[in-house]
Design an enzyme around this catalytic site. Sequence first.
Site, PDB file in Angstrom:
ATOM      1  N   ARG A  80       4.163 -16.616  -6.756  1.00 22.37           N
ATOM      2  CA  ARG A  80       4.898 -15.988  -6.049  1.00 22.37           C
ATOM      3  C   ARG A  80       3.835 -15.571  -4.308  1.00 22.37           C
ATOM      4  O   ARG A  80       2.562 -15.784  -4.680  1.00 22.37           O
ATOM      5  CB  ARG A  80       4.764 -14.743  -6.640  1.00 22.37           C
ATOM      6  CG  ARG A  80       5.446 -13.531  -6.194  1.00 22.37           C
ATOM      7  CD  ARG A  80       5.768 -12.328  -6.754  1.00 22.37           C
ATOM      8  NE  ARG A  80       6.193 -11.249  -5.867  1.00 22.37           N
ATOM      9  CZ  ARG A  80       5.577 -10.862  -5.453  1.00 22.37           C
ATOM     10  NH1 ARG A  80       4.297  -9.560  -6.071  1.00 22.37           N
ATOM     11  NH2 ARG A  80       6.054  -9.454  -4.152  1.00 22.37           N
ATOM     12  N   HIS A 124       6.857  -9.344   2.563  1.00 21.91           N
ATOM     13  CA  HIS A 124       6.102  -8.176   2.103  1.00 21.91           C
ATOM     14  C   HIS A 124       5.256  -7.729   3.020  1.00 21.91           C
ATOM     15  O   HIS A 124       4.430  -8.024   3.382  1.00 21.91           O
ATOM     16  CB  HIS A 124       4.956  -9.154   0.644  1.00 21.91           C
ATOM     17  CG  HIS A 124       4.227  -9.028   0.189  1.00 21.91           C
ATOM     18  ND1 HIS A 124       4.099  -9.040  -1.039  1.00 21.91           N
ATOM     19  CD2 HIS A 124       2.619  -7.439  -0.037  1.00 21.91           C
ATOM     20  CE1 HIS A 124       3.616  -8.284  -2.220  1.00 21.91           C
ATOM     21  NE2 HIS A 124       2.433  -7.467  -1.209  1.00 21.91           N
ATOM     22  N   GLU A 169       8.151  -3.601  -2.992  1.00 24.13           N
ATOM     23  CA  GLU A 169       7.905  -2.883  -2.918  1.00 24.13           C
ATOM     24  C   GLU A 169       8.081  -1.545  -2.113  1.00 24.13           C
ATOM     25  O   GLU A 169       7.837  -1.274  -1.419  1.00 24.13           O
ATOM     26  CB  GLU A 169       5.921  -1.938  -3.382  1.00 24.13           C
ATOM     27  CG  GLU A 169       5.812  -3.429  -4.165  1.00 24.13           C
ATOM     28  CD  GLU A 169       4.029  -2.683  -4.594  1.00 24.13           C
ATOM     29  OE1 GLU A 169       3.776  -2.544  -3.595  1.00 24.13           O
ATOM     30  OE2 GLU A 169       3.395  -3.149  -5.104  1.00 24.13           O
ATOM     31  N   ASN A 296       6.085  -4.547 -10.292  1.00 23.61           N
ATOM     32  CA  ASN A 296       4.459  -4.345  -9.643  1.00 23.61           C
ATOM     33  C   ASN A 296       4.233  -3.179 -11.236  1.00 23.61           C
ATOM     34  O   ASN A 296       3.968  -2.205 -10.748  1.00 23.61           O
ATOM     35  CB  ASN A 296       4.788  -4.618  -8.884  1.00 23.61           C
ATOM     36  CG  ASN A 296       4.389  -6.385  -7.743  1.00 23.61           C
ATOM     37  OD1 ASN A 296       5.478  -6.810  -9.035  1.00 23.61           O
ATOM     38  ND2 ASN A 296       4.629  -5.620  -6.790  1.00 23.61           N
ATOM     39  N   TYR A 298       0.732  -1.235 -11.919  1.00 21.27           N
ATOM     40  CA  TYR A 298      -0.728  -1.232 -12.016  1.00 21.27           C
ATOM     41  C   TYR A 298      -1.608   0.010 -13.003  1.00 21.27           C
ATOM     42  O   TYR A 298      -1.961  -0.371 -13.853  1.00 21.27           O
ATOM     43  CB  TYR A 298      -1.124  -0.978 -10.996  1.00 21.27           C
ATOM     44  CG  TYR A 298      -1.248  -2.223  -9.887  1.00 21.27           C
ATOM     45  CD1 TYR A 298      -2.088  -2.954  -9.882  1.00 21.27           C
ATOM     46  CD2 TYR A 298      -0.205  -2.586  -9.207  1.00 21.27           C
ATOM     47  CE1 TYR A 298      -1.957  -4.339  -9.343  1.00 21.27           C
ATOM     48  CE2 TYR A 298       0.086  -4.046  -8.472  1.00 21.27           C
ATOM     49  CZ  TYR A 298      -0.634  -4.247  -8.164  1.00 21.27           C
ATOM     50  OH  TYR A 298      -0.875  -5.610  -7.689  1.00 21.27           O
ATOM     51  N   GLU A 350       3.499  -8.792  -9.991  1.00 24.57           N
ATOM     52  CA  GLU A 350       1.835  -7.936 -10.294  1.00 24.57           C
ATOM     53  C   GLU A 350       2.144  -6.929 -11.055  1.00 24.57           C
ATOM     54  O   GLU A 350       1.923  -6.129 -11.572  1.00 24.57           O
ATOM     55  CB  GLU A 350       2.056  -7.485  -9.117  1.00 24.57           C
ATOM     56  CG  GLU A 350       2.266  -7.403  -7.216  1.00 24.57           C
ATOM     57  CD  GLU A 350       1.661  -6.879  -5.998  1.00 24.57           C
ATOM     58  OE1 GLU A 350       1.434  -6.472  -6.116  1.00 24.57           O
ATOM     59  OE2 GLU A 350       2.979  -7.844  -5.092  1.00 24.57           O
TER      60      GLU A 350
HETATM   61  O1  IFM Z   1      -2.298  -5.671  -2.946  1.00 25.26           O
HETATM   62  C1  IFM Z   1      -1.235  -4.824  -3.209  1.00 25.26           C
HETATM   63  C2  IFM Z   1       0.439  -5.628  -3.012  1.00 25.26           C
HETATM   64  O2  IFM Z   1       0.650  -6.577  -1.710  1.00 25.26           O
HETATM   65  C3  IFM Z   1       1.449  -4.554  -3.440  1.00 25.26           C
HETATM   66  N1  IFM Z   1       1.199  -4.560  -4.703  1.00 25.26           N
HETATM   67  C4  IFM Z   1      -0.157  -3.939  -4.776  1.00 25.26           C
HETATM   68  C5  IFM Z   1      -1.299  -4.120  -4.633  1.00 25.26           C
HETATM   69  C6  IFM Z   1      -2.161  -3.608  -5.048  1.00 25.26           C
HETATM   70  O3  IFM Z   1      -2.598  -2.764  -4.230  1.00 25.26           O
END
Ligand code: IFM
Length: 450
Positions: A80, A124, A169, A296, A298, A350
Site C-alpha cells: 500500500r 495521504h 484518515e 487504521n 493503533y 495500517e
Molecule cells: O505514520 C502515520 C500514517 O501516515 C497515518 N496513520 C498513522 C501513522 C502513525 O502515526
Amino acid sequence: MKTDLHRQFPANFTWGVATSAFQIEGAATADGKGESIWDRFCRVPGAIADASDGDRACDHYNRLDSDLDLIASLGVDAYRFSIAWPRVQPLGAGEWNEASLAFYERLVDGLRARGIQPHLTLNHWDLPQALQDRGGWTSRETVQRFVDYALGIHRRLGDRLATLTTHNEPWVIAVLGHENGYFAPGLKDRRATLQVGHHLLLSHGLALQALRADGCRVPKGIVLNMAPAYPATDAPADIARANLDDIRARRWFTDPLFLGRYPQVIADEIQALDPTLVRPGDLATIATPLDHLGVNYYTRHVASADGSFKVESSGLPLTDMGWEVYAPGLTDLLLQLHAQYPLPPVTITENGGAFKDPVTDGQVHDADRTDYLRTHIAAVAEALRQGVPMAGYMVWSLMDNFEWASGYAKRFGIVHVDYATQQRTLKDSAHWYRDFVARCRAQRCATTAI
Ligand code: IFM
C-alpha cells in the site's frame, strides 16, 4: 509464536506492508515536483519535533528498484502506497508532470512484475500548496480538483491496480490539520475543520461516482483511522463522554459513508457554524457504496468526563508514541462496525507500533513490535471468526520514515533505515512477519474467503 495463528486465515487473505509518499519519497523538488502543504509546514519553526523535513526522507524516489526488491524479499502479497499529488500535478490542476507519472508507473509495474498487488491511495495528506493558497480542503473548489486528479490517475494506472483509495484518515486531516494545528496546514479553526471533513467526504463520493462512470473496475474505497471508545468507569457521565467522543472521532465519518447522514451532534455543529456547507444531494453522494473499507488501528480511546484517565496509569505497555498497546480493541472495533453498518470487505490498512530500536551488530531485536503485530493479527482472526468480512492486513510500516510532526525519531518500520547511509536492515519483526506470511500462503484453510 502461537503456532496455529496462520491457520485462522483464509488462503486468499491479503498480507501487506504500507507506506505513504511524503513519508518515504524525499526528492522534494525532483523532476518539477510542486510544493505540498507538508513541504511548507516543515519550514514553520517548531512545527516538527526534530526540525526535520521530507526533503530526503528514505530517498525512496531514487531507490525504487532496490526498495521493490526489499518488499519482495518479505514475501508479502500487497504493498500500500500513496501518490504525491503535487508530484504528478504540481499546481493541483491542469498540467500533468510526465516524469512523475512515469515514476509511479514504474512503481506499479515493478510491483506487478514481482507478483505484489499495488494498493494505491490518492490522498495521504500532501495537498498541493497551490490549492491550499486557494483555501485547500476548506474550499468546495478543491473537491472538483480532487475528482479531476482521481480521473487522471485512473486513466494512467487504473487497470493495473488492486485497489484504489481516495483519502487516508480524513479525521486527521480535518482535526490535526485544521482544529489544533499540529499538522499541515496548521490551522486552529473549528469551522474550517467541519468544512474540511465535509469536503473530503464529498470529494470521496464524487470521485467514486466519476471513476465508475469512467469505467474503473478497480475496487474503490476510503481509509479511516479509528479507535474504539471505552468509558473509564461505569459512571453515566463517563459513558456519555465515551459516546460523544466516538461520535466526534468515528461516526462523524462512518455515519455519512454508510447511512447517508451526519450524527445529530455534528449536524447541529455544522448548522451553527456554516449552515450552507451541506448542499442538497451531498449526503447521498457521500453514501455512494464502497467496494472496500480500510481501517487504521493503533490503540483504544478511554474517556472520562472529568479528564482524569491518564494513559500512563493504565498499566498497559505504551509504544514510543505514548499510545497504549491494546489488541482486544481491534476486535471490539471491528465487531462494532459490523453490528452498525453493512460493511464491504475490510482491510486493516495500517497497524503497527513505534518502539525504540537499537541496532546491535547489524541486527534489530524489536521483540515489542513482533509482539504487537502478533497480538493484533490474532485480534483480526477473532473478528474474522465472529463474522466480520475481513479481507486483509497491512503492517505500518514497511520501513522507518518521516513520522509527521514527530520527525524521524519515532520508528514504525519493520525495516530499519539508517538515515545517514540510507541502509535498510530487516528488524526481527520483519523476519517474523515474512515467516508468518509464508506459513499463511503455504496452507489452505477451510475458512471461506471474502
Ligand atoms: O505514520 C502515520 C500514517 O501516515 C497515518 N496513520 C498513522 C501513522 C502513525 O502515526
